[in-house]
Structures are given as structure tokens and as C-alpha cells.
Design a protein around this motif. Sequence first.
Motif, PDB file in Angstrom:
ATOM      1  N   LYS A  13      45.573  36.833  43.579  1.00 10.50           N
ATOM      2  CA  LYS A  13      46.099  35.464  43.543  1.00 10.50           C
ATOM      3  C   LYS A  13      45.404  34.629  42.475  1.00 10.50           C
ATOM      4  N   SER A  14      44.151  34.952  42.170  1.00 15.13           N
ATOM      5  CA  SER A  14      43.402  34.239  41.142  1.00 15.13           C
ATOM      6  C   SER A  14      42.606  35.246  40.321  1.00 15.13           C
ATOM      7  N   ILE A  15      43.014  35.430  39.078  1.00 14.02           N
ATOM      8  CA  ILE A  15      42.280  36.351  38.213  1.00 14.02           C
ATOM      9  C   ILE A  15      40.864  35.836  37.998  1.00 14.02           C
ATOM     10  N   ASP A  16      40.711  34.530  37.764  1.00 14.44           N
ATOM     11  CA  ASP A  16      39.378  33.967  37.533  1.00 14.44           C
ATOM     12  C   ASP A  16      38.436  34.232  38.702  1.00 14.44           C
ATOM     13  N   ALA A  17      38.896  33.984  39.916  1.00 18.45           N
ATOM     14  CA  ALA A  17      38.053  34.198  41.094  1.00 18.45           C
ATOM     15  C   ALA A  17      37.732  35.676  41.270  1.00 18.45           C
ATOM     16  N   SER A  18      38.696  36.531  41.022  1.00  9.75           N
ATOM     17  CA  SER A  18      38.477  37.963  41.171  1.00  9.75           C
ATOM     18  C   SER A  18      37.493  38.478  40.117  1.00  9.75           C
ATOM     19  N   TRP A  50      43.492  43.435  36.298  1.00 10.95           N
ATOM     20  CA  TRP A  50      43.771  42.348  37.235  1.00 10.95           C
ATOM     21  C   TRP A  50      45.143  41.811  36.880  1.00 10.95           C
ATOM     22  N   ASP A  52      48.224  39.140  38.034  1.00 15.72           N
ATOM     23  CA  ASP A  52      48.586  37.963  38.818  1.00 15.72           C
ATOM     24  C   ASP A  52      49.767  38.270  39.746  1.00 15.72           C
TER      25      ASP A  52
END
Length: 92
Positions: A13-18, A50, A52
Motif C-alpha cells: 500500500k505504501s512503497i515508502d513505508a515498505s 515493490w 503499488d
Amino acid sequence: MEIKLDMIGLTVKSIDASLAFYKLLGVEVPETYEGPYCETTLRGGIRLSWNDVEMMKSIGGWVEPAGQRIGLAFLFDSPAAVDSKYAELIAA
């Protein structure tokens, strides 16, 4: 014909968070990326990507799975090292 594992794809759901999460686990993640997709090559040559969720939905036929999606194992030197990394991840 030889078949070789080439890529592990994560739909997130969030590439940045992952990316931040996997970086805490010691995975060498890209510092920058463009668009709804990014990838890196792990030691050993396997690619990790990753993807989205919305991009995956736009690809015909993809249906978001329910429950667990993937299991990965990380090797630690000791149970204490696992406990330490767990505490770091929870704090983050």
C-alpha cells in the motif's frame, strides 16, 4: 529448460513505508524511485520489487489476496539479536 527464480514481488500500500521497513531489516533498498514500482537486486542475484496496490489493480486480472501474502526469513546470529531487531521495528 532450466527454470531459475528471478524476482520476488511485493504488492504494498505504501512503497515508502515498505522500503523503510526492509531497510531496517538490512536489505539494501533503492534511495530513490519513480512511479508505482521499484526494485533492487539482492546478494545472490534475485531481484526484489515493490509494487503499488493501485498499479497492480490496473493490471488486468489481479485480485488483492486476503490473509498472509508472503513469508520471508531473515537470519540472525542469536535469539537476542532477533529480540533487539524486533524492538527496533516496533519502535519505528
